[in-house]
Design a protein around this motif. Sequence first.
Motif, PDB file in Angstrom:
ATOM      1  N   UNK A 142      35.050  35.649 -35.555  1.00  0.00           N
ATOM      2  CA  UNK A 142      34.269  34.423 -35.375  1.00  0.00           C
ATOM      3  C   UNK A 142      33.264  34.243 -36.498  1.00  0.00           C
ATOM      4  N   UNK A 143      32.357  33.261 -36.336  1.00  0.00           N
ATOM      5  CA  UNK A 143      31.341  32.983 -37.342  1.00  0.00           C
ATOM      6  C   UNK A 143      30.352  34.118 -37.434  1.00  0.00           C
ATOM      7  N   UNK A 144      29.535  34.066 -38.486  1.00  0.00           N
ATOM      8  CA  UNK A 144      28.567  35.139 -38.661  1.00  0.00           C
ATOM      9  C   UNK A 144      27.215  34.602 -39.030  1.00  0.00           C
ATOM     10  N   UNK A 145      26.301  35.511 -39.270  1.00  0.00           N
ATOM     11  CA  UNK A 145      24.964  35.123 -39.708  1.00  0.00           C
ATOM     12  C   UNK A 145      24.898  35.238 -41.220  1.00  0.00           C
ATOM     13  N   UNK A 146      24.390  34.176 -41.886  1.00  0.00           N
ATOM     14  CA  UNK A 146      24.240  34.299 -43.337  1.00  0.00           C
ATOM     15  C   UNK A 146      22.952  35.050 -43.647  1.00  0.00           C
ATOM     16  N   UNK A 147      22.952  35.665 -44.809  1.00  0.00           N
ATOM     17  CA  UNK A 147      21.816  36.525 -45.167  1.00  0.00           C
ATOM     18  C   UNK A 147      21.017  35.922 -46.312  1.00  0.00           C
ATOM     19  N   UNK A 148      19.720  36.088 -46.239  1.00  0.00           N
ATOM     20  CA  UNK A 148      18.854  35.629 -47.324  1.00  0.00           C
ATOM     21  C   UNK A 148      19.137  36.393 -48.618  1.00  0.00           C
ATOM     22  N   UNK A 149      19.746  37.541 -48.512  1.00  0.00           N
ATOM     23  CA  UNK A 149      20.044  38.332 -49.709  1.00  0.00           C
ATOM     24  C   UNK A 149      21.263  37.786 -50.469  1.00  0.00           C
ATOM     25  N   UNK A 150      21.911  36.762 -49.903  1.00  0.00           N
ATOM     26  CA  UNK A 150      23.058  36.164 -50.604  1.00  0.00           C
ATOM     27  C   UNK A 150      22.523  35.224 -51.698  1.00  0.00           C
ATOM     28  N   UNK A 151      22.235  35.791 -52.837  1.00  0.00           N
ATOM     29  CA  UNK A 151      21.624  35.033 -53.935  1.00  0.00           C
ATOM     30  C   UNK A 151      22.473  33.833 -54.316  1.00  0.00           C
ATOM     31  N   UNK A 152      23.777  34.018 -54.306  1.00  0.00           N
ATOM     32  CA  UNK A 152      24.662  32.915 -54.696  1.00  0.00           C
ATOM     33  C   UNK A 152      24.495  31.717 -53.762  1.00  0.00           C
ATOM     34  N   UNK A 153      24.440  31.986 -52.457  1.00  0.00           N
ATOM     35  CA  UNK A 153      24.284  30.910 -51.479  1.00  0.00           C
ATOM     36  C   UNK A 153      22.951  30.183 -51.692  1.00  0.00           C
ATOM     37  N   UNK A 154      21.889  30.957 -51.827  1.00  0.00           N
ATOM     38  CA  UNK A 154      20.551  30.364 -51.995  1.00  0.00           C
ATOM     39  C   UNK A 154      20.510  29.520 -53.274  1.00  0.00           C
ATOM     40  N   UNK A 155      21.031  30.093 -54.362  1.00  0.00           N
ATOM     41  CA  UNK A 155      21.014  29.380 -55.650  1.00  0.00           C
ATOM     42  C   UNK A 155      21.861  28.110 -55.574  1.00  0.00           C
ATOM     43  N   UNK A 184      34.964  35.145 -67.040  1.00  0.00           N
ATOM     44  CA  UNK A 184      35.051  35.254 -65.591  1.00  0.00           C
ATOM     45  C   UNK A 184      33.807  34.643 -64.966  1.00  0.00           C
ATOM     46  N   UNK A 185      33.875  34.431 -63.663  1.00  0.00           N
ATOM     47  CA  UNK A 185      32.779  33.769 -62.954  1.00  0.00           C
ATOM     48  C   UNK A 185      31.552  34.680 -62.858  1.00  0.00           C
ATOM     49  N   UNK A 186      30.404  34.096 -63.150  1.00  0.00           N
ATOM     50  CA  UNK A 186      29.140  34.827 -63.001  1.00  0.00           C
ATOM     51  C   UNK A 186      28.118  33.923 -62.323  1.00  0.00           C
ATOM     52  N   UNK A 187      27.033  34.503 -61.871  1.00  0.00           N
ATOM     53  CA  UNK A 187      25.880  33.708 -61.457  1.00  0.00           C
ATOM     54  C   UNK A 187      25.217  33.146 -62.720  1.00  0.00           C
ATOM     55  N   UNK A 188      24.243  32.270 -62.519  1.00  0.00           N
ATOM     56  CA  UNK A 188      23.624  31.612 -63.676  1.00  0.00           C
ATOM     57  C   UNK A 188      22.945  32.614 -64.604  1.00  0.00           C
ATOM     58  N   UNK A 189      22.573  33.773 -64.064  1.00  0.00           N
ATOM     59  CA  UNK A 189      21.941  34.795 -64.899  1.00  0.00           C
ATOM     60  C   UNK A 189      22.967  35.690 -65.583  1.00  0.00           C
ATOM     61  N   UNK A 190      24.243  35.395 -65.395  1.00  0.00           N
ATOM     62  CA  UNK A 190      25.292  36.144 -66.085  1.00  0.00           C
ATOM     63  C   UNK A 190      25.879  37.292 -65.288  1.00  0.00           C
ATOM     64  N   UNK A 191      25.359  37.529 -64.091  1.00  0.00           N
ATOM     65  CA  UNK A 191      25.839  38.677 -63.301  1.00  0.00           C
ATOM     66  C   UNK A 191      27.193  38.343 -62.673  1.00  0.00           C
ATOM     67  N   UNK A 192      28.232  39.170 -62.928  1.00  0.00           N
ATOM     68  CA  UNK A 192      29.544  38.914 -62.322  1.00  0.00           C
ATOM     69  C   UNK A 192      29.446  38.903 -60.800  1.00  0.00           C
TER      70      UNK A 192
END
Length: 495
Positions: free
Chosen positions: A27-40, A4-12
């Motif tokens: 409507x649209x929203x504000x993206x969060x810095x805590x979205x590790x997937x987006x940042x990565x 199954x899909x994981x982040x590069x560190x293996x976290x599902x």
Amino acid sequence: MASHYTLAEGCPYASNVTSVQVRNGSGGGLVLLQDTQLIETLAHFSRERIPERVVHAKAAGAYGVFEVTHDCSDITSASFLNTVGKKTEVLLRISTVGPERGSADTVRDVHGWAMKLYTDEGNLDWVFNNTPVFFVRDPIKFPSLNRSHKRHPRTNVPDANMFWDFHVGNPEGIHQLMHLFSDRGTPASLRHMNAYSGHTYKFTLEDGRFKYVKFHIKTQLGVKNFTRETAVEVAGENPDYLVEDLYRAIEEGNYPVWNVYVQVMDPHEAESYRWNIFDMTKVWPHKDFPLRQIGKLTMNRNPQNYFTDIEQAAFSPSTMVPGIAPSADPMLQARMFAYPDAARYRLGVNYQQLPTNAAHSPVYCPFQRDGFMNFSTNYGDDPNYVGSTLRPTTFATATNGKGRVASTITEHEKWVGEASSFVTSVTDEDFEQAAGLWEVLGREPGHQERFIGNVADHLRGVTDARLRYMVYELFSRVKVSLGTRIQAATEASLM
Ligand code: NDP
């Protein structure tokens, strides 16, 4: 690999198609810095490119097999060559030289032929070209040569003035210019192309005897080239024509095969031979040193991933196995430094650990430790210094009890007279083999006329008339009528 899909560190992770947002209604929203997937995702994308090769950036690549067809144990102790029928896995990368990675591959250029043989005694790289000679014989000229074939520092486009100015100032390249502007400057397919070591190498035996050799790789399919007009047309229609042709042929099971030969020269013959065998602008005429077949090469598998298999591949003339050794050719000696240096810059200091570059035979090199991106076990607690009494290093031995030495140790070579001298001035002798090639072109109807057209078409881009006349003089030294005919064709096209 996870199911199954994981982040590069293996976290599902729940989804890879949307970022995490603070929404207010639909409507649209504000993206969060805590979205590790987006940042990565964004951060990795910006870093996907590694430095492009400064030369030989555009390439096709494939895997295959080298098979020994003829016994050559009388001239080399190389393990991969020691039995008829013995097979060695091979990686091949065929490139243009000057243009960038996304450029059209049918443009007129020398074509590089880089091959890694994963032998049972370590890797052997053959970093050859589709021409048997080169433009310069002094390595200090290499960067200048290549810049003169690339983009002008101001206009950012390739520049005929710069190209011809370099060659008028460095006329030892005339023989290679004759190859470049012949039909072979525009191959119709990589499967229908030959390759040559250009350099003189040595085949060595365990008792210290050696022969000088030059390698020739000749297509069983026969050489096929485009005319200038077709090459230009194809470049416009499909800039990846040659890459695609090789890939498709292999996918369809239409495996291209080349015969591999050597020319063999005894060191004593080199002492009195009329050509300096360490001068890369010269061939050894076939009538003096006929080809002797040693093997054949079949390319039969496309890479699974271009980046990991081909882009990350690093080739160097210094990668040699026992039984093969470098000669004193200054260009070869310089390349033995420059290629690994380029790989360290492009891929990092541990580039030899990348799967595509790693030897298929056992490796024990604990004196090369740590460094960026070391993903080996790093030799655990083995000593990282030489001369250890706690864990002494052992060395492979040959059947005669002497060390089976790394091939670059060639202390048995005796330096004598003219064969070891290196001529830097350009004389009429430098035009003799170019004149020989002009006669070879004459054996094929229309080839000399096409050659003149190819030069004239390029030369008409020279805006400085004085420089154009210097080029006519250069070709006149090959044959007076050649210079005159190029002049007539070029000047007529400028009227
Ligand atoms: P030969 O007269 O014995 O043979 C000529 C060789 O020229 C052929 O074997 C072929 O090499 C090559 N050749 C044929 N057509 C072309 C072409 N359109 N463009 C480039 N090369 C072509 O040659 P010599 O050995 O006496 O050398 C004469 C000239 O041939 C040299 O000056 C050199 O430029 C060229 N040549 C020589 C080679 C060598 O290692 N001796 C290798 C390649 C070219 P192949 O069979 O390899 O295709």
